[in-house]
Design a protein around this motif. Sequence first.
Motif, PDB file in Angstrom:
ATOM      1  N   HIS A  84      -2.414   2.821  -2.436  1.00 20.47           N
ATOM      2  CA  HIS A  84      -2.965   2.799  -3.795  1.00 20.47           C
ATOM      3  C   HIS A  84      -3.804   4.080  -3.951  1.00 20.47           C
ATOM      4  O   HIS A  84      -4.425   4.528  -2.975  1.00 20.47           O
ATOM      5  N   PRO A  85      -3.840   4.695  -5.142  1.00 16.81           N
ATOM      6  CA  PRO A  85      -4.610   5.931  -5.310  1.00 16.81           C
ATOM      7  C   PRO A  85      -6.060   5.842  -4.829  1.00 16.81           C
ATOM      8  O   PRO A  85      -6.611   6.820  -4.320  1.00 16.81           O
ATOM      9  N   LEU A  86      -6.666   4.649  -4.972  1.00 22.68           N
ATOM     10  CA  LEU A  86      -8.040   4.492  -4.480  1.00 22.68           C
ATOM     11  C   LEU A  86      -8.084   4.596  -2.955  1.00 22.68           C
ATOM     12  O   LEU A  86      -8.939   5.265  -2.387  1.00 22.68           O
ATOM     13  N   GLN A  87      -7.119   3.936  -2.321  1.00 22.39           N
ATOM     14  CA  GLN A  87      -7.069   3.992  -0.853  1.00 22.39           C
ATOM     15  C   GLN A  87      -6.847   5.425  -0.389  1.00 22.39           C
ATOM     16  O   GLN A  87      -7.497   5.903   0.544  1.00 22.39           O
ATOM     17  N   ALA A  88      -5.922   6.120  -1.062  1.00 13.48           N
ATOM     18  CA  ALA A  88      -5.620   7.504  -0.677  1.00 13.48           C
ATOM     19  C   ALA A  88      -6.851   8.388  -0.845  1.00 13.48           C
ATOM     20  O   ALA A  88      -7.166   9.211   0.018  1.00 13.48           O
ATOM     21  N   ALA A  89      -7.580   8.181  -1.938  1.00 17.75           N
ATOM     22  CA  ALA A  89      -8.786   8.981  -2.167  1.00 17.75           C
ATOM     23  C   ALA A  89      -9.830   8.706  -1.088  1.00 17.75           C
ATOM     24  O   ALA A  89     -10.493   9.621  -0.600  1.00 17.75           O
ATOM     25  N   PHE A  90      -9.996   7.450  -0.694  1.00 19.02           N
ATOM     26  CA  PHE A  90     -10.951   7.111   0.379  1.00 19.02           C
ATOM     27  C   PHE A  90     -10.554   7.809   1.684  1.00 19.02           C
ATOM     28  O   PHE A  90     -11.406   8.316   2.417  1.00 19.02           O
ATOM     29  N   ALA A  91      -9.245   7.831   1.973  1.00 17.71           N
ATOM     30  CA  ALA A  91      -8.775   8.477   3.211  1.00 17.71           C
ATOM     31  C   ALA A  91      -9.009   9.985   3.133  1.00 17.71           C
ATOM     32  O   ALA A  91      -9.470  10.604   4.088  1.00 17.71           O
TER      33      ALA A  91
END
Lengths: 344, 167
Positions: free
Chosen positions: B94-101
Amino acid sequence: MMRLPWFRHHAPDTLAEAARILAGEGPNAMLIAGGTDLLPNMKRRHQSPSALISLARVEGLKNISNGSGGNGEMRLGAGLTLSDVVHCAAVREKYAGLYQAAAQVATTHLRNMGTLGGNLCLDTRCNYYNQNYEWRKAIDFCMKKDGDICWVATASKRCVAVSSTDTAPALIALGAKVRLFSATGEREVTVADLYNNDGMDYLTRRPDEILTSVLLPAASGWNSSYWKLRRRGAFDFPVLGVAAAVKTASDGTVEEARIALGAVASRPFLVEKAGGLLVGKALTDDAIAEAGALVASRAKPMDNADLDIYWRKGVVSSFVGYALREIRGDDMRVTRLRIARHAL
Amino acid sequence: MNAVVEARRNVRVTLRVNGEQTEVLFAPYKTLLEVLREEMNLTGTKHGCELGECGACAVLLDGVPVLSCLVLAIECEGRSIETVEGLARGSELHPLQAAFADLGGTQCGYCTPGILMTAKALLDKEPDPGRERIREAISGNLCRCTGYLQIYESIEEGARRMREEAK
Ligand SMILES: Cc1cc2nc3c(=O)[nH]c(=O)nc-3n(C[C@H](O)[C@H](O)[C@H](O)COP(=O)(O)OP(=O)(O)OC[C@H]3O[C@@H](n4cnc5c(N)ncnc54)[C@H](O)[C@@H]3O)c2cc1C
Ligand code: SF4
Ligand code: FES
Ligand code: FES
């Protein structure tokens, strides 16, 4: 894992049914609304009810009626979540003190779950009580649960656990009432009269009664404010709550005023003489300081909550000042940000 | 009509988790957190304080962030439950997960599922929230590693990517 104990679980749809079940199950049963106070307490074995009666599905407990009687009163259902209260535009506009109190309870997640009724019936708190079973056993239980001594005041015959509800002092200052419903009838009491100054028997509600709604009197001419002291800007229960409501004439003379305190006794209470002291005067710095000193003399914090008690007592008059100055119309945004850590 | 569940007897309840209906058998005293982790093996939702004091267990109930350690699973029948396992789309984050990574929004990762779900609920309602709104939304999620700054930045970046996608 801290497991919950076993219980029988009821999920009625109507108030009449809930009241009938509550009466039938007897005093060992408990109501559960948001569960944010009761479930942690059950995990720590403060309460082990034989049955839980869930209010989640009960119809009508989430109603809001705003001035429908034509008298400017507002009725809030006990089942509204604190988030519902915070997001209600009419509450923000007419009853700022209630909005500010609800918005400072716990955290956003807990406000999404916890209800107004549950907040008013919140168990009293104490550092020697809000611990798990093994901790309490290790120092030997206290009289509020499983033991017979008070560890805060060993000579005390009564438990001095602290009333820690944020909305109750705000509602007392606003002159609100609650409605209690049971299988045998219905009654209304002022929020102030809902409480006993006793850490164990802290509510005057009978075990078979359900709190169904909060009735707020007409707000015209009134302004209100709530200030809360706690360590962090989220999560923490109040260690001091100051609520004020003032009705002023168009020339700024105080016609009526109420100041209530939370978290400095086993009940939230109205400081009787403080209102009278302000009536007939304008809210000058002198009048505010005088009221602050009087209110501070009534605050008796105990050494069973967070922060130093002398300091907690020492800041009462300042907090009264913040509330009254906000009501007077002073720009309190900087102070608010410093105390609450967010805008209100 | 009153629905009664007797003590000391397991209950069979249909739960809708991440859009999928599953019949689950559990003891009626179990919290949603316990049922997700122990009965459904959905261990993405973390078990922290169990008392409402940390936010590690946050999930969405009918789209609203709640603490699964303080929700009775029997009261969740018929409601929509979303957990961190439902965020990724197949093998794509999910874009949020990718941003956190990408931005170091996650270090030990223990607080991350709760924060991701809380942030998702915020962004579903407000695609472009300011820093203040983000701060308020996750004020119930403790993180002991990041100091929060990377978390705010990750949520802002996730929000930007989600708005981009929506165009
Ligand atoms: C980490 C944490 C921080 C918190 N911080 C604060 C805080 O800062 N300020 C604050 O005020 N509270 C705080 N709380 C306590 C709690 O979240 C709120 O008070 C909440 O509003 C309680 O409502 P509820 O619906 O969850 O109550 P429940 O847990 O469901 O019930 C609480 C009690 O009220 C009774 N009850 C519930 N509804 C009714 C009713 N309609 N009629 C009669 N009795 C009823 C229950 O039987 C129970 O005894 C905090 C809790 C946690 C876990
Ligand atoms: S005030 Fe005393 S009796 Fe009451 S909970 Fe605390 S230690 Fe126990
Ligand atoms: S595990 Fe639920 S809030 Fe900490
Ligand atoms: S990343 Fe470790 S607690 Fe937040």
